[in-house]
Scaffold this motif. Structure first.
Motif, short mmCIF file in Angstrom:
data_model
loop_
_atom_site.label_atom_id
_atom_site.label_comp_id
_atom_site.label_asym_id
_atom_site.label_seq_id
_atom_site.Cartn_x
_atom_site.Cartn_y
_atom_site.Cartn_z
N GLU A 1 11.17 21.06 3.22
CA GLU A 1 9.74 21.51 3.41
C GLU A 1 8.81 21.14 2.26
N LEU A 2 9.55 21.26 1.12
CA LEU A 2 8.34 21.11 -0.14
C LEU A 2 8.34 19.77 -0.23
N HIS A 3 9.27 18.86 0.06
CA HIS A 3 9.40 17.42 -0.21
C HIS A 3 8.08 17.04 1.18
N ASN A 4 8.09 17.47 2.22
CA ASN A 4 7.19 17.06 3.12
C ASN A 4 5.98 17.54 3.02
N TYR A 5 5.84 18.85 2.30
CA TYR A 5 4.49 19.23 2.16
C TYR A 5 3.84 18.53 0.99
N CYS A 6 4.21 18.19 -0.05
CA CYS A 6 3.98 17.23 -1.12
C CYS A 6 3.61 15.80 -0.54
N GLN A 7 4.12 15.38 0.01
CA GLN A 7 3.90 14.16 0.48
C GLN A 7 2.60 14.43 1.35
N GLU A 8 2.28 15.12 2.22
CA GLU A 8 0.87 15.38 2.91
C GLU A 8 0.01 15.53 1.90
N LYS A 9 0.25 16.32 0.90
CA LYS A 9 -0.95 16.48 -0.17
C LYS A 9 -0.94 15.44 -1.26
N ASP A 10 -0.23 14.49 -1.14
CA ASP A 10 -0.17 13.40 -2.10
C ASP A 10 0.08 13.94 -3.50
N ILE A 11 1.06 14.91 -3.55
CA ILE A 11 1.90 15.48 -4.94
C ILE A 11 2.91 14.61 -5.32
N ASP A 12 3.02 14.22 -6.46
CA ASP A 12 4.18 13.25 -6.97
C ASP A 12 5.33 14.14 -7.13
N LEU A 13 6.32 14.26 -6.22
CA LEU A 13 7.56 15.13 -6.43
C LEU A 13 8.64 14.41 -6.04
N ARG A 14 9.76 14.40 -6.81
CA ARG A 14 11.06 13.95 -6.34
C ARG A 14 12.12 15.13 -6.58
N THR A 15 12.83 15.05 -5.67
CA THR A 15 14.25 15.82 -5.66
C THR A 15 15.57 15.22 -5.88
N PHE A 16 16.25 15.74 -6.60
CA PHE A 16 17.76 15.03 -6.90
C PHE A 16 18.80 16.00 -6.54
N GLU A 17 19.79 15.93 -5.55
CA GLU A 17 20.88 16.81 -5.32
C GLU A 17 22.10 16.26 -6.09
#
Length: 408
Positions: A73-89
């Motif tokens: 959900e965080l990743h999807n939200y940041c994409q909508e708001k054009d926030i540069d976020l990457r996650t690595f599991e």
């Protein structure tokens, strides 16, 4: 009929019973979802550095899937708001040193790296990791699963949260979501690592029978055809699992096996009899699964109890278990825990129904002490260890290993 065909198929979407399945909602973990999510709200609102989160609790309590739901959900939200976020599991299940863990991270963040690097110093590996992270830039969240495997070799858990303040990176903002199955994990961490890592701690209590029933009903609705599961099956599966480990993973696995048995027998409905058969068939598998869910030090401690039992030396006092544990840890090449943390580790094994520890009064001879022994059959446990990496040599010749003990 082919070996691969069954007379019936009770499943609508069998994937919903697989471990990697991420459900759309987690009604039994809403408070924990909220706690994890709030660590990232200041970042979303004001661009402030994300907090680190430690998630603790026994295996099968929904820790990993909850974290995945939040990150998705965080990743999807940041994409909508054009926030540069990457996650690595990154799963640390197969590593137990800082060197190995940095190498594992490099395989995730460097597209050209497919195997953990070897032959370099830890300093070189760290520099290479931070250089790559600065190239990626923006907000980076590391989801580190099973961080308790690192034991006291916690350099990575200090380096990542402090990377920016220590001048290791300038273009990236790092945070960690760490998952630990070991409630006593933080006791072996250095003080500086605790200060870096423990900004927000979220604990997952074991599921009770009602919560497991709710989880199973959700899975039944998605995974099985309408009316394919008898009325009493879900409640019985939930009750059995709640008495054992309280693990949703175990309950779902039991339900899946019962469904498979129903298909093989040509039944259109999964019954309590199918569930009972599934429980019997999964008994040995459950030991293997429990072993694989343990950290390598918990596994070594359990093997130490098995060796003591093979000699007829159980119930054993904590200092005797620790002496055997050190030998096992040396044999498999893992970092040893301190003696002060062993009793807590033994309690951890008790919650898995693999061992039991009870307190005894010392009387006039001295203070109170603790005795530990196996809860499961020794032969079944050793057969289970045959499926666990690193223990092959000990399992194949337990008698010889036992005779080499330093105990008098």
């Amino acid at each position: 009929m082919s070996l691969f065909e069954t007379d019936t198929n009770v499943f609508e979407n069998e994937r919903a019973l697989m471990e990697e399945w991420v459900p759309d909602r987690l009604p039994e973990r809403e408070p924990e979802l909220e706690e994890i999510a709030k660590s990232f709200r200041t970042t979303i609102r004001s661009g402030i550095e994300p907090k680190n989160v430690l998630i603790s609790g026994k295996t099968g309590q929904g820790k990993t899937v909850t974290a995945r739901v939040v990150l998705k959900e965080l990743h999807n939200y940041c994409q909508e708001k054009d926030i540069d976020l990457r996650t690595f599991e990154v799963s640390l299940k197969d590593v137990n040193t800082a060197y190995q863990s940095v190498g594992k991270i490099l395989t995730e963040i460097e597209p050209e790296t497919t195997e953990r690097p070897k032959g370099l110093s830890l300093t070189d590996l760290n520099e290479r990791m931070f250089r790559r992270l600065d190239e990626i830039g923006g907000y980076i969240v590391f989801f580190l699963d099973e961080i308790d495997n690192l034991g006291s070799d916690d350099d990575l858990l200090y380096q990542l949260p402090r990377a920016r303040s220590n001048g290791k990176i300038t273009n990236a903002h790092l945070s960690i979501i760490g998952i630990s199955n070991d409630l006593q994990f933080k006791q072996d961490l250095s003080a500086k690592t605790k200060d870096s890592l423990y900004e927000n701690e979220v604990h997952f209590d074991p599921y009770d029978a009602d919560e497991l029933r709710s989880i199973l009903y959700d899975r039944v609705e998605t995974a099985f055809k309408p009316g394919a599961v008898d009325d009493g099956v879900v409640g019985l599966a939930a009750a059995w699992t709640a008495k054992d480990t309280g693990s949703a993973r175990q309950a779902i696995r039991l339900l899946h096996e019962a469904g498979d048995i129903a298909c093989v027998e040509g039944s259109d409905i999964v019954t309590e009899a199918h569930l009972d058969n599934a429980r019997d068939e999964l008994e040995e598998v459950n030991i293997v699964n429990k072993l694989k869910d343990l950290t390598i030090n918990d596994q070594a401690l359990l093997m130490a109890l098995a060796i003591l039992e093979s000699r007829g030396d159980t119930p054993a006092r904590t200092k005797e278990v620790y002496s055997e544990y050190k030998r096992v840890a040396d044999a498999i090449g893992t970092n040893q825990l301190t003696s002060r943390s062993i009793r807590d580790k033994l309690t951890n094994l008790d919650t898995y129904n693999l061992a039991m520890t009870h307190k005894r009064k010392g009387g006039v001879q001295g203070g109170d002490y603790y005795l530990s022994e196996l809860r499961v059959n020794l032969d079944s446990l050793l057969e289970g260890f045959e499926h666990v990496e690193d223990f092959d040599g000990i399992v194949q010749d337990v008698d010889t290993f036992s005779r080499q003990s330093t105990l008098s």
